[in-house]
Design a protein around this motif. Structure first.
Motif, PDB file in Angstrom:
ATOM      1  N   ALA A 117      -2.786   6.489   1.480  1.00 53.10           N
ATOM      2  CA  ALA A 117      -3.808   6.063   2.433  1.00 53.10           C
ATOM      3  C   ALA A 117      -3.737   4.556   2.660  1.00 53.10           C
ATOM      4  CB  ALA A 117      -5.197   6.451   1.916  1.00 53.10           C
ATOM      5  N   GLU A 118      -3.485   3.812   1.573  1.00 51.73           N
ATOM      6  CA  GLU A 118      -3.350   2.364   1.704  1.00 51.73           C
ATOM      7  C   GLU A 118      -2.122   2.011   2.531  1.00 51.73           C
ATOM      8  OE1 GLU A 118      -2.790  -1.395  -1.321  1.00 51.73           O
ATOM      9  OE2 GLU A 118      -4.324   0.101  -1.764  1.00 51.73           O
ATOM     10  N   ALA A 167      -0.857   3.872   4.875  1.00 51.85           N
ATOM     11  CA  ALA A 167      -1.158   4.240   6.262  1.00 51.85           C
ATOM     12  C   ALA A 167      -2.010   3.184   6.958  1.00 51.85           C
ATOM     13  CB  ALA A 167      -1.874   5.587   6.299  1.00 51.85           C
ATOM     14  N   GLU A 168      -2.793   2.440   6.165  1.00 53.69           N
ATOM     15  CA  GLU A 168      -3.628   1.382   6.742  1.00 53.69           C
ATOM     16  C   GLU A 168      -2.847   0.099   6.989  1.00 53.69           C
ATOM     17  OE1 GLU A 168      -6.844   0.899   4.051  1.00 53.69           O
ATOM     18  OE2 GLU A 168      -7.660   2.904   4.373  1.00 53.69           O
ATOM     19  N   GLY A 169      -1.558   0.122   6.640  1.00 49.75           N
ATOM     20  CA  GLY A 169      -0.716  -1.032   6.915  1.00 49.75           C
ATOM     21  C   GLY A 169      -0.810  -2.138   5.895  1.00 49.75           C
ATOM     22  N   LYS A 170      -1.338  -1.810   4.694  1.00 53.03           N
ATOM     23  CA  LYS A 170      -1.478  -2.843   3.672  1.00 53.03           C
ATOM     24  C   LYS A 170      -0.180  -3.088   2.916  1.00 53.03           C
ATOM     25  CE  LYS A 170      -6.387  -1.923   2.921  1.00 53.03           C
ATOM     26  NZ  LYS A 170      -7.425  -1.539   1.939  1.00 53.03           N
ATOM     27  N   ALA A 171       0.778  -2.188   3.056  1.00 55.12           N
ATOM     28  CA  ALA A 171       2.069  -2.374   2.404  1.00 55.12           C
ATOM     29  C   ALA A 171       3.072  -2.825   3.461  1.00 55.12           C
ATOM     30  CB  ALA A 171       2.535  -1.075   1.757  1.00 55.12           C
ATOM     31  N   SER A 172       4.005  -3.676   3.045  1.00 55.72           N
ATOM     32  CA  SER A 172       4.938  -4.267   3.998  1.00 55.72           C
ATOM     33  C   SER A 172       6.155  -3.386   4.219  1.00 55.72           C
ATOM     34  CB  SER A 172       5.339  -5.661   3.519  1.00 55.72           C
ATOM     35  OG  SER A 172       4.193  -6.496   3.410  1.00 55.72           O
ATOM     36  N   THR A 173       7.110  -3.910   4.961  1.00 51.58           N
ATOM     37  CA  THR A 173       8.179  -3.099   5.515  1.00 51.58           C
ATOM     38  C   THR A 173       9.189  -2.578   4.502  1.00 51.58           C
ATOM     39  OG1 THR A 173       8.004  -4.406   7.533  1.00 51.58           O
ATOM     40  CG2 THR A 173       9.958  -3.049   7.288  1.00 51.58           C
ATOM     41  N   HIS A 174       9.608  -3.432   3.566  1.00 52.47           N
ATOM     42  CA  HIS A 174      10.733  -3.077   2.716  1.00 52.47           C
ATOM     43  C   HIS A 174      10.354  -2.607   1.316  1.00 52.47           C
ATOM     44  CE1 HIS A 174      12.708  -5.372   5.905  1.00 52.47           C
ATOM     45  NE2 HIS A 174      13.813  -4.738   5.567  1.00 52.47           N
TER      46      HIS A 174
END
Length: 346
Positions: free
Chosen positions: A117-118, A120-127
């Protein structure tokens, strides 16, 4: 030799050389076990009397129930299980370990869902996914990190925040050396250690955002877009008519399968679904498939429910990537296709 075999597989040691010989001998010896605790554990885990067991049973049935005890703060029960000579006590302890394993899976799933869920909210970066939560059970964050890394095909570090410190466990993908990445951020940690694909770290919570940025910068300099794409290596394409007990028996001669000796992955086109998929335990799908000859085959797609995967329609066409396994149910040998991926041709 039996316990050494369980430990070798549960620790994901490569099944080559002497490790392969140890596990093969241990598997043959399990059916002869006289230890009441091991017998009870095999029965509770669904392994019956031990005949026909494979490395899969060690890694996904016995191993998790033993490991769950330590993860959920009940390691003493394992020692008592293997030490007792009383069958009733052995059964009680085996049932206790089974319950602890179910508890472990529930906690792991909760952490996994919160982490996803975190993401999906965009709190984790790309790589690299760096995810943290208050009070997450430290005994299962490593498994959660492994599951998340497998799902998103990116390195992942999961932190459990406890007061002034956050304890983390990281897992990586084949293309990224996790310890090198963490070493580039060494000044942020209270302590850290590990190897190319797994690591443990301790950090102050107010430094997690900085770690996320720096670790992603390091990974971005090492990984390509191709590295981050999900892929499956197909060992051979088969026609549906090629499936059968002869092939299954020939594959059994290549056991034990596991790390360093993976089970072959096959692909078959022109299959169709014979009925609505059956949802098992809210997580898995059981499919009935057939090819041109109309001979039905049972296929299981593990942990796919809720992942946004395609669901086959009845009589819809399917291209399937899978491994072929046998299991014994009510003294009957059955063939099962374990789905690695599928493409619907509806």
């Amino acid at each position: 030799m039996k316990v050494v075999a369980i430990g070798t597989v549960a620790d994901v040691a490569k099944l080559v050389g002497e490790n392969r010989a140890i596990v093969a001998l241990g598997l043959k010896d399990l059916a002869k076990s006289t230890n009441p605790g091991l017998r009870a554990l095999m029965e509770v885990a669904g392994c019956g009397d031990g005949k026909g067991m494979t490395a899969y049973d060690l890694g996904f049935r016995l191993g998790p129930r033993i490991n769950a005890a330590g993860r959920m703060d009940a390691a003493r029960a394992v020692v008592e299980l293997f030490d007792t000579r009383d069958r009733d006590e052995a059964r009680r302890l085996a049932v206790h370990l089974d319950a602890r394993n179910e508890e472990r899976k529930a906690v792991q799933r909760q952490i996994f869902d919160l982490a996803v869920a975190e993401l999906a909210e965009g709190k984790a970066s790309t790589h690299v996914a760096v995810i943290a939560g208050e009070g997450w059970h430290r005994g299962v964050i490593g498994i959660a990190a492994s599951k998340i890394a497998e799902r998103i095909n990116r390195p992942c570090v999961v932190f459990s925040i406890d007061g002034e410190l956050a304890h983390g466990s990281g897992r990586s993908i084949e293309a990224y050396h996790l310890l090198d990445g963490l070493t580039s951020c060494a000044d942020l940690f209270e302590k850290f250690g590990g190897h190319s694909h797994a690591a443990g770290v301790t950090i102050r919570p107010d430094r997690i955002d900085q770690l996320r940025q720096r670790l992603n910068d390091h990974a971005a300099s090492c990984l390509t877009e191709e590295d981050l794409e999900h892929s499956i290596t197909i060992d051979m394409e088969l026609q549906a008519e090629d499936l059968g007990y002869q092939l299954a028996t020939e594959l059994q001669s290549m056991e034990p399968f596991g790390a360093g000796n993976p089970r072959p992955v096959f692909a078959t086109r022109g299959l169709r679904s014979l009925s609505e998929p059956l949802v098992m335990k809210g997580q898995h799908l059981k499919l009935r498939l057939a090819g041109a000859s109309n001979k039905p085959w049972e296929a299981v797609w593990w942990n796919c429910v809720g992942d946004g995967e395609q669901t086959p329609e009845v009589k819809g066409g399917i291209e399937l990537a899978y491994t072929l396994e046998t299991n014994i149910w009510n003294n009957e040998l059955r063939i099962q296709l374990n789905v690695q991926d599928l493409q619907c041709k509806n």
